[in-house]
Design a protein around this motif. Sequence first.
Motif, PDB file in Angstrom:
ATOM      1  N   UNK A  48      91.887   7.330  17.921  1.00 58.63           N
ATOM      2  CA  UNK A  48      92.187   8.680  18.413  1.00 58.63           C
ATOM      3  C   UNK A  48      92.593   8.635  19.886  1.00 58.63           C
ATOM      4  N   UNK A  49      91.850   7.881  20.684  1.00 58.61           N
ATOM      5  CA  UNK A  49      92.156   7.792  22.118  1.00 58.61           C
ATOM      6  C   UNK A  49      93.513   7.134  22.338  1.00 58.61           C
ATOM      7  N   UNK A  50      93.790   6.058  21.599  1.00 53.50           N
ATOM      8  CA  UNK A  50      95.066   5.361  21.760  1.00 53.50           C
ATOM      9  C   UNK A  50      96.231   6.266  21.366  1.00 53.50           C
ATOM     10  N   UNK A  51      96.085   6.990  20.261  1.00 51.67           N
ATOM     11  CA  UNK A  51      97.162   7.881  19.833  1.00 51.67           C
ATOM     12  C   UNK A  51      97.365   9.030  20.814  1.00 51.67           C
ATOM     13  N   UNK A  52      96.276   9.517  21.377  1.00 54.87           N
ATOM     14  CA  UNK A  52      96.383  10.580  22.373  1.00 54.87           C
ATOM     15  C   UNK A  52      97.162  10.078  23.593  1.00 54.87           C
ATOM     16  N   UNK A  53      96.850   8.842  24.009  1.00 50.81           N
ATOM     17  CA  UNK A  53      97.556   8.261  25.159  1.00 50.81           C
ATOM     18  C   UNK A  53      99.031   8.047  24.845  1.00 50.81           C
ATOM     19  N   UNK A  54      99.321   7.596  23.630  1.00 48.97           N
ATOM     20  CA  UNK A  54     100.713   7.361  23.232  1.00 48.97           C
ATOM     21  C   UNK A  54     101.495   8.668  23.201  1.00 48.97           C
ATOM     22  N   UNK A  55     100.875   9.727  22.664  1.00 44.83           N
ATOM     23  CA  UNK A  55     101.546  11.030  22.624  1.00 44.83           C
ATOM     24  C   UNK A  55     101.789  11.572  24.035  1.00 44.83           C
ATOM     25  N   UNK A  56     100.838  11.353  24.913  1.00 47.44           N
ATOM     26  CA  UNK A  56     101.018  11.794  26.297  1.00 47.44           C
ATOM     27  C   UNK A  56     102.168  11.040  26.954  1.00 47.44           C
TER      28      UNK A  56
END
Length: 617
Positions: A48-56
């Motif tokens: 979840x954290x990695x995907x959030x960072x990627x989307x940002x």
Amino acid sequence: MSGAEQTPRRAPRASLGSSEGDDIFGTFDVGVARRFFGWLKPHKKAIFTAQLAVLAAAACQVMIPKLTGAAVDHAVAHDTAGLDRTLAIFAGVAVAYAAAFFIGEWLSARLAQRVIFDIRRAMFAHFQDVSLSFMDKTHVGRIMSRLQGDVNALQEFLESMNGAIGDFVTLIGITIVLLATDLKLGLLTLAVLPALIAIRAVWLPYSKKSFRLARDASSTANSALAENINGVRTVQESRREAMNFDLYKVKAFENFKAQAGASWMTQIMVPTVDVLTGLAMAVVVVVGGEAVLGGRLEVGVMVTFILYVNRFFEPVRMLSMQYTVMQRAMAAGHRIFEVLDVPVTISDKPDAVVLKDAAPTVEFRNVTFGYDPKRPVLHDISFTVKPKEVVALVGPTGSGKTSIIALAHRFYEVDQGQVLVGGHDVRDVTLDSLGRTIGMVLQEPFLFTGTIEDNIRYNSGASRERIIEAAKAVSAHDFILRLPEGYDTPLGQRGRNISMGQRQLISFARALVADPQILILDEATANIDSFTEQAIQKALKVLFAGRTCMVIAHRLATIRDADRIIVLQQGRILEQGSHDVLMQTGGLYSHLYTSAHASFDDQVVAQTGDAEFATRT
């Protein structure tokens, strides 16, 4: 259901790297994908954290060209305040992008390493448990291909998966911004996409075939390499280096051609995307330039479009490469799950008992067995080894001696009949307790990388004093002390830095330290010189004391003191009794012992024995 009625069959002989496994290369299987993503469940927070960072990071990428165009418009209009404000926002977005990109990449790599660690551990654990019938017909090179090449393919996919999500989001964001900024110019810019889709539709079938051939060739070359490395001693003894090199060169060249073809299929999309990028750029320059000159379009908007065109096709290029990675990962997933799905046919029953305080006996009751059930190697074998009795198994090569000891240790399941240890069917006892009850010393001992002390202790947890005591009992202590570091001397792979006789002495010490109730020796003195054998024979008396023993021997002189000798031929018991009884009987054993030949494997004597057996039956 009684133990006699329970005769589970060996698992179907699956083949790692079979044609069936290779034909699925490049296809998408929902079941495999579901199982693969199941390994990610324990790492939900990191995902979840990695995907959030990627989307940002993707959102920042979409914003940067828009801000650049706005800055150009402010500069053209000499709006200093607006330019300063836009540049400040630009700097903040750039910093946010760098931070989000770093976090996303770092977490993705860390997540991939954790998942791959779990998969490697699961595969290694499964390989420890699968039955020997599976390992007998599976090439080491193909196993190593699973543990290394296929797992690495999954790792590559995991590390790039979040990046692919970011590329896809970037594409969507750029498309929305282009159409929202100027619908007509946006549609003209995106007009090259149908051409890209058509080219990929033609490219995909050829790429799948190319990737499949590359994987097949790589597996074949790796198998040949592993085989020659494992058999290097035989290669050098027979001076086959040149011939093996020529054979491997053919496989290596086939692998080179296949890999080159796959690389070409991968790289062909790069210039294709570059050409389409150029076409889209030309549309922006021509149409947008005319609009700017005609006063219908601001300069900043045109700059924004040019930057977006450059950024738009970079994710397209990366997603094309990601598709290749996905193909490899899907094929790797099929192969890995093929391994993990190999049934463990030799396992504990839910109600398995622990062998404890049972009389150390071994009994075969009407046992019939074959590695291929259609071709039995043992036929209706029945005998009993009593507590503290030493029983020798003799017979020509292929008579079934090694199969008998393998069944006693439950390396395989019988086809018919029962094998009992301590009065219990081996299928009804736990494998751990069976392993502690029965110790084995093989003709070619396997020593592991580590010190001599570690190899003698192995799985027993014995103290240093106990190890030295066992080494002295089997005449290994003196030669160990002559080594540079004594008991702390490190052994190379399979103990190749010491002699075969020394390796065998260490295996004797290991068996003595383990202190099993039942001891099995499979031609354990075959590779020891006559001088060392004299010391070993004395050590064996210490090793045999108070234990039930089964000894396989080809040299008849080494087992004349056994309590009982069982003579096997073609998977059947021909005769049995003590040395004196068999000599008086005048059968095959007596004939061989009194002849000039000392081994059952002498061809002329074996033929004579067959003739006698035929006349007596």
